[in-house]
Structures are given as structure tokens and as C-alpha cells.
Design a protein around this motif. Sequence first.
Motif, PDB file in Angstrom:
ATOM      1  N   ILE A  26      29.049  88.710  51.998  1.00  0.00           N
ATOM      2  CA  ILE A  26      29.953  88.601  50.757  1.00  0.00           C
ATOM      3  C   ILE A  26      29.316  89.407  49.682  1.00  0.00           C
ATOM      4  O   ILE A  26      28.141  88.883  49.408  1.00  0.00           O
ATOM      5  CB  ILE A  26      30.412  87.279  50.366  1.00  0.00           C
ATOM      6  N   ASP A  27      30.020  90.264  49.225  1.00  0.00           N
ATOM      7  CA  ASP A  27      29.460  91.213  48.172  1.00  0.00           C
ATOM      8  C   ASP A  27      30.181  90.485  46.779  1.00  0.00           C
ATOM      9  O   ASP A  27      31.327  90.634  46.353  1.00  0.00           O
ATOM     10  CB  ASP A  27      30.288  92.514  47.876  1.00  0.00           C
ATOM     11  N   ILE A  77      32.471  94.006  56.026  1.00  0.00           N
ATOM     12  CA  ILE A  77      32.371  94.000  57.450  1.00  0.00           C
ATOM     13  C   ILE A  77      31.922  95.126  57.626  1.00  0.00           C
ATOM     14  O   ILE A  77      32.155  96.398  57.407  1.00  0.00           O
ATOM     15  CB  ILE A  77      33.709  93.883  57.853  1.00  0.00           C
ATOM     16  N   ILE A  78      30.517  95.279  58.559  1.00  0.00           N
ATOM     17  CA  ILE A  78      29.991  96.519  58.915  1.00  0.00           C
ATOM     18  C   ILE A  78      30.039  96.646  60.742  1.00  0.00           C
ATOM     19  O   ILE A  78      29.404  95.655  61.358  1.00  0.00           O
ATOM     20  CB  ILE A  78      28.455  96.396  58.589  1.00  0.00           C
ATOM     21  N   PHE A 124      30.940 101.721  60.527  1.00  0.00           N
ATOM     22  CA  PHE A 124      32.149 101.660  59.896  1.00  0.00           C
ATOM     23  C   PHE A 124      32.070 100.531  59.011  1.00  0.00           C
ATOM     24  O   PHE A 124      32.047  99.422  59.507  1.00  0.00           O
ATOM     25  CB  PHE A 124      33.344 101.616  60.943  1.00  0.00           C
ATOM     26  N   ALA A 125      31.996 100.881  57.672  1.00  0.00           N
ATOM     27  CA  ALA A 125      32.131  99.559  56.727  1.00  0.00           C
ATOM     28  C   ALA A 125      33.391  99.449  56.010  1.00  0.00           C
ATOM     29  O   ALA A 125      33.788 100.368  55.748  1.00  0.00           O
ATOM     30  CB  ALA A 125      31.011  99.804  55.857  1.00  0.00           C
ATOM     31  N   GLY A 157      39.944  91.280  61.001  1.00  0.00           N
ATOM     32  CA  GLY A 157      39.615  92.216  62.276  1.00  0.00           C
ATOM     33  C   GLY A 157      39.614  93.668  61.916  1.00  0.00           C
ATOM     34  O   GLY A 157      40.171  94.094  61.237  1.00  0.00           O
ATOM     35  N   VAL A 158      38.520  94.062  62.619  1.00  0.00           N
ATOM     36  CA  VAL A 158      38.324  95.679  62.282  1.00  0.00           C
ATOM     37  C   VAL A 158      38.162  96.414  63.667  1.00  0.00           C
ATOM     38  O   VAL A 158      37.401  96.042  64.504  1.00  0.00           O
ATOM     39  CB  VAL A 158      37.204  96.295  61.527  1.00  0.00           C
TER      40      VAL A 158
END
Length: 244
Positions: free
Chosen positions: A78-79, A87-88, A124-125, A184-185
Motif C-alpha cells: 500500500i502506497d 501490485i508488481i 509490470f507495476a 487481479g492483473v
Amino acid sequence: MLQKIITRGLSVGVLTILLACSDKGGFSAQSLPGTDNNGSSSTDGGNDNTPVPNEYQKLQYKGFVSGGNNDGSLVIDIDKTANALLIILPLQMNPYIDSAEGEIPDLPGVKFMTYKDDKGASFFAVSVPLRYVLKGASFLNPARLPNGDPLPQVASGELPSLALAVPGKNNVKFHFYIGVNVVGVYVSSPYDPYLPLHFPIRRGVETIGYFHTVPAKSGFDGGFFLNTQMPDSVAAIIDDHFRF
């Protein structure tokens, strides 16, 4: 049509990459893998005027891959500067990934970027405002993986979704899935991971998501999928803080 897309060479250092993006209102240094600065306030016992951190400021939501080549990698955080879920997604030594960044027009504030580390591995972030995580995006049509398979480790097998072509010339596509407390990514490219592998993402002893490799299938490119299910206790702290 993607808006405000910038395709440019980025530094191979993750710190340099995300610091540069923070100036554009995207990712920030507070959400960097391997750093302890997560944007939370701290207290100094010698200063009675120092504010006492609330539950949100004290919240730690860091997820690490457990097993495989990416064992121990920080992939969820969490930023607290941007108030966003970061998510990275590891993409291995993928030669098809160019450096690029952009924002999803249908979901203002959701930003993405690709980059490589100093070893040449691609990532991929995605930065997702917490309001989307808690509220979902029911206005999007639900979908499975592009090849028709159900989403791994997602109870319904599908979630509201949209797909975008990542800037570049290598047929790289980004699929974003979001439900209430579930994100989800999926990134597909001509790079084929060949084996279907599944690794839990741990927050201490708690499993908060999974990282999956998806082999190519029946004319569909292979790819990588990462999802997180935010626990109700964490969602309650965020909701109490912001009152979304």
C-alpha cells in the motif's frame, strides 16, 4: 484509446524508475520494493507534539511471493502517499517487454508501467486507488482469462475486467480485473512460460493472493497473472480512515 501514454527508456534501477514516476503523480518512493518507508507517520518519544499514528498509518500490507524464482519478492504493498494499492507483477526475462507507462481512461487514477531491474528481468507495476479496491468496478463487464480459462484462485472464475494494449511493438496486452476487495492483473505476450505454476503471496503467515504462470494455449499467448484478496480486517481499517 490510451491517453497520456509515455514510451521512453527508463533506468534499470527500480528506485530511479519509481522516483521519476512519482513526480508525475504516479508511483512513489514510499511503495518501493525493499524499502521500509511506506508513507506511514512515525512517533518520536522525545517530542510530545508528534501525532500518534492511527490504524491506517500503522497498517502494513506487504505481500511476498512464496516459492519459485521470485521467492521473497515484494509484489503487493500500500502506497500511503498516493493512497493506492501497488501490485508488481514479475514477468521473468521477457524480451518482449518495452519500457512504457500510462493510465486507464475508464478508471481515472489507475496507472501502470513496465520496467526492467538491473538483472534484465521485466516487471509490470499497477497503482490502484484504494477507493476502487473497496468499491470494485461493477460497471465493467466480467471476464475470464483471455484464453477462456477461469481466473486462478478466484471463486467465481471471473471478475469485472478491461484490456489494454501496452505501448510498444511486441503485442503485449494488459488485462485488469477488479471486484470488491479483489484485484487481479494479467499480462500476456509472445513469451511463453510453458508450465502452469502457482505460488502463494504471503503477508506473514497469511495468504493474501497468488502468482501464476499461464502457458500459451490454442492460439492465445501465454502470460502471468497475479491476484490479491484483501482481508475484511484490512478493508475495514481503510474504510474507517477514508469513509469511501
